[in-house]
Every structure is written in C-alpha cells, then in structure tokens.
Design a protein around this motif. Structure first.
Motif, short mmCIF file in Angstrom:
data_model
loop_
_atom_site.label_atom_id
_atom_site.label_comp_id
_atom_site.label_asym_id
_atom_site.label_seq_id
_atom_site.Cartn_x
_atom_site.Cartn_y
_atom_site.Cartn_z
N SER A 225 -9.47 -2.49 -3.30
CA SER A 225 -8.67 -1.29 -3.03
C SER A 225 -7.77 -0.97 -4.21
O SER A 225 -7.20 -1.87 -4.84
N LEU A 226 -7.65 0.32 -4.49
CA LEU A 226 -6.79 0.78 -5.59
C LEU A 226 -6.03 2.01 -5.12
O LEU A 226 -6.59 2.90 -4.48
N PHE A 227 -4.75 2.02 -5.42
CA PHE A 227 -3.85 3.08 -4.96
C PHE A 227 -3.10 3.67 -6.16
O PHE A 227 -2.72 2.94 -7.07
N TRP A 228 -2.84 4.96 -6.08
CA TRP A 228 -1.94 5.62 -7.03
C TRP A 228 -0.71 6.13 -6.28
O TRP A 228 -0.85 6.71 -5.18
N TYR A 229 0.45 5.93 -6.89
CA TYR A 229 1.71 6.42 -6.34
C TYR A 229 2.46 7.17 -7.45
O TYR A 229 2.32 6.87 -8.63
N GLN A 230 3.29 8.11 -7.02
CA GLN A 230 4.15 8.85 -7.94
C GLN A 230 5.60 8.51 -7.60
O GLN A 230 5.99 8.57 -6.42
N GLN A 231 6.38 8.16 -8.61
CA GLN A 231 7.78 7.82 -8.37
C GLN A 231 8.68 8.71 -9.22
O GLN A 231 8.74 8.55 -10.44
N ALA A 232 9.38 9.63 -8.56
CA ALA A 232 10.36 10.47 -9.24
C ALA A 232 11.62 9.65 -9.48
O ALA A 232 11.89 8.67 -8.77
N LEU A 233 12.40 10.06 -10.44
CA LEU A 233 13.61 9.32 -10.81
C LEU A 233 14.56 9.22 -9.61
O LEU A 233 14.87 10.22 -8.97
N GLY A 234 14.97 8.00 -9.31
CA GLY A 234 15.93 7.80 -8.23
C GLY A 234 15.33 7.79 -6.84
O GLY A 234 16.06 7.79 -5.85
N GLN A 235 14.00 7.77 -6.75
CA GLN A 235 13.35 7.80 -5.44
C GLN A 235 12.33 6.68 -5.32
O GLN A 235 11.96 6.05 -6.30
N GLY A 236 11.89 6.46 -4.10
CA GLY A 236 10.83 5.50 -3.87
C GLY A 236 9.48 6.07 -4.23
O GLY A 236 9.31 7.30 -4.28
N PRO A 237 8.50 5.21 -4.48
CA PRO A 237 7.15 5.70 -4.77
C PRO A 237 6.58 6.47 -3.60
O PRO A 237 6.84 6.14 -2.44
N GLU A 238 5.76 7.49 -3.92
CA GLU A 238 5.07 8.27 -2.90
C GLU A 238 3.58 8.19 -3.12
O GLU A 238 3.09 8.35 -4.25
N PHE A 239 2.85 7.97 -2.05
CA PHE A 239 1.40 7.82 -2.10
C PHE A 239 0.71 9.07 -2.62
O PHE A 239 1.04 10.19 -2.22
N LEU A 240 -0.25 8.86 -3.51
CA LEU A 240 -1.07 9.97 -4.00
C LEU A 240 -2.50 9.88 -3.47
O LEU A 240 -2.99 10.81 -2.83
N THR A 241 -3.18 8.74 -3.75
CA THR A 241 -4.58 8.64 -3.40
C THR A 241 -5.01 7.18 -3.33
O THR A 241 -4.32 6.30 -3.85
N TYR A 242 -6.15 6.93 -2.70
CA TYR A 242 -6.62 5.58 -2.40
C TYR A 242 -8.13 5.49 -2.57
O TYR A 242 -8.86 6.38 -2.12
N PHE A 243 -8.57 4.41 -3.23
CA PHE A 243 -9.99 4.12 -3.41
C PHE A 243 -10.33 2.78 -2.76
O PHE A 243 -9.55 1.83 -2.83
N GLN A 244 -11.50 2.74 -2.19
CA GLN A 244 -12.09 1.45 -1.83
C GLN A 244 -13.39 1.37 -2.61
O GLN A 244 -14.32 2.17 -2.40
N ASN A 245 -13.44 0.43 -3.53
CA ASN A 245 -14.51 0.42 -4.55
C ASN A 245 -14.51 1.76 -5.25
O ASN A 245 -13.47 2.22 -5.69
N GLU A 246 -15.65 2.43 -5.33
CA GLU A 246 -15.69 3.70 -6.06
C GLU A 246 -15.42 4.89 -5.16
O GLU A 246 -15.30 6.02 -5.65
N ALA A 247 -15.31 4.66 -3.88
CA ALA A 247 -15.13 5.76 -2.94
C ALA A 247 -13.65 6.14 -2.79
O ALA A 247 -12.81 5.28 -2.49
N GLN A 248 -13.37 7.40 -2.97
CA GLN A 248 -12.01 7.90 -2.78
C GLN A 248 -11.85 8.25 -1.30
O GLN A 248 -12.37 9.28 -0.84
N LEU A 249 -11.16 7.39 -0.56
CA LEU A 249 -11.09 7.53 0.89
C LEU A 249 -9.95 8.42 1.36
O LEU A 249 -9.98 8.90 2.50
N ASP A 250 -8.95 8.60 0.53
CA ASP A 250 -7.80 9.40 0.95
C ASP A 250 -7.17 10.01 -0.29
O ASP A 250 -6.82 9.27 -1.22
N LYS A 251 -7.09 11.31 -0.33
CA LYS A 251 -6.41 11.98 -1.44
C LYS A 251 -5.36 12.95 -0.90
O LYS A 251 -4.99 13.92 -1.56
N SER A 252 -4.87 12.64 0.28
CA SER A 252 -3.93 13.54 0.95
C SER A 252 -2.60 13.68 0.25
O SER A 252 -1.88 14.65 0.47
N GLY A 253 -2.24 12.72 -0.60
CA GLY A 253 -0.95 12.77 -1.28
C GLY A 253 -0.97 13.51 -2.60
O GLY A 253 0.10 13.75 -3.19
N LEU A 254 -2.12 13.89 -3.09
CA LEU A 254 -2.18 14.62 -4.37
C LEU A 254 -1.46 15.96 -4.20
O LEU A 254 -1.80 16.73 -3.31
#
Lengths: 113, 114
Positions: free
Chosen positions: B31-60
C-alpha cells in the motif's frame, strides 16, 4: 529550518515533568488510532497506537487513553525530555476501508531544560 | 531501502509550471499513500494505491493532480499548472501487506509555488 507547527496550540513543560496532549476525533466509525511525532523537516513518526476495543495502552514512557464515548484521545509522556520537543498529531482510521488516516490539528510540545 | 524515500526534498515552481514528485516506498510494501500537509496543519489524504491499482483518489483537490504507480513500486504525484495554493509539504507513506501496522512516512517534498 522550516516549522511544521507555526500556528498550532502549544504546550510548554519543564524537563522531567509529565506531559498530556489531548485530541478530539471526528468519526465514530474509526476503530484504530495512532499518535505521531513530527519534527521540523521530517515526516510523522509513529509513537503508539490503540485499537477501539481498548481504552488504554502503554509503551515506553508513553501512554495512550481512548474515550470512545466522547471521542477523545490523550497521549501522556512521562518524564518529558528535550528530545520530545516536536509537534504531535493524533490520527484515526477505519480499518479495512482503505486504511487512510485522518489527522487531527496537532499540538506543539516545547520542553524547557 | 530502510525507509520511504521522497525526492526532491524541496521544489520551487513558478505558477503555471508542471511538477512531478517521486516516492520510493519500503520494499515489499503493498500500500502507498499520498498526503498533503499545509503549514501549521495536519496531513490530509490525497490518494491510495494497492500495488499498481489506484483504489481511492477522493482527496485529490482538483483534476490538476494526478498520481501513478505503474509497476506497483515507485509512485509519482504530478501537479499540472501549479497554483500558489498548491504550496505545501507532500508526504508519501507505505504499509506492508495486511495494512495498518508498519505504516511509515517519508520526509516529504516541500513545494513552494511562486
């Protein structure tokens, strides 16, 4: 260097004292919770976790308490050291629903020597 | 490798420029995840892969953001026509089969759009 938590709430403690950092989580379906430590210029570092079927878990110098009734987490750090100075985030997850984390707003811990 | 590796560590882009951010997960992590963290804030979910499949991109945040993991290992987050509001730290995390334990973050890429 860059600062992770310029505008975060700050907890200032004396070296050797105990620290308590609190967090409110949002999703009543969350069943797994993690506390992370983040230093400037680094990614979040795992500290301790707890599943929703527990209300307390202890690690080395750290304890996490979970109150599902009010959706509240706390992190207790015993005998706080200067190296504990960082920003602390709680994160929640619904396991087996993608395993993405939802982070809380964070608290900056400053330890005075 | 021993940890999650991200490159570049810092990126300055002119507004309107395209950027590509790279993540090398821990070997064997499914599993691989991308998060975006703005200054002074917690990370926010962007997208998620399981192997090569992108299973969730709701945070983009917009269709200018695109992520891929074509061989189930290295992942690239691409941002087209960068805007000032894209300035943030982009964090990558990976986790082993079975999901949640061993969830490890990289040090991130700090993107500044000028």
């Amino acid at each position: 260097g860059e600062s992770v938590g310029l505008h975060l709430p700050t907890l200032s403690v004396q070296e050797g004292d105990n620290s308590i950092i609190n967090c409110a989580y949002s999703n009543s379906a969350s069943d797994y919770f993690i506390w992370y430590k983040q230093e400037s210029g680094k990614g979040p570092q795992f500290i301790i976790d707890i599943r929703s079927n527990m209300d307390k878990r202890q690690g080395q110098r750290v304890t996490v308490l979970l109150n599902k009734t009010v959706k509240h987490l706390s992190l207790q750090i015993a005998a706080t050291q200067p190296g504990d100075s960082a920003v602390y985030f709680c994160a929640e997850m619904v396991r087996n629903a993608g395993n993405m984390l939802t982070f809380g707003g964070g608290t900056r811990l400053m330890v005075k020597p | 490798g021993a940890g999650v590796s991200q490159s570049p560590r810092y990126k300055v882009a002119k507004r309107g420029q395209d950027v590509a951010l790279r993540c090398d997960p821990i070997s064997g992590h499914v599993s691989l995840f991308w998060y975006q963290q703005a200054l002074g804030q917690g990370p926010e979910f962007l997208t998620y892969f399981q192997n090569e499949a992108q299973l969730d991109k709701s945070g983009l945040p917009s269709d200018r953001f695109f992520a891929e993991r074509p061989e189930g290992s290295v992942s690239t987050l691409k941002i087209q026509r960068t805007q000032q509001e894209d300035s943030a730290v982009y964090l990558c995390a990976s986790s082993p089969p079975g999901g949640i334990y061993g969830y490890t973050f990289g040090s991130g890429t700090r993107l500044t759009v000028v």
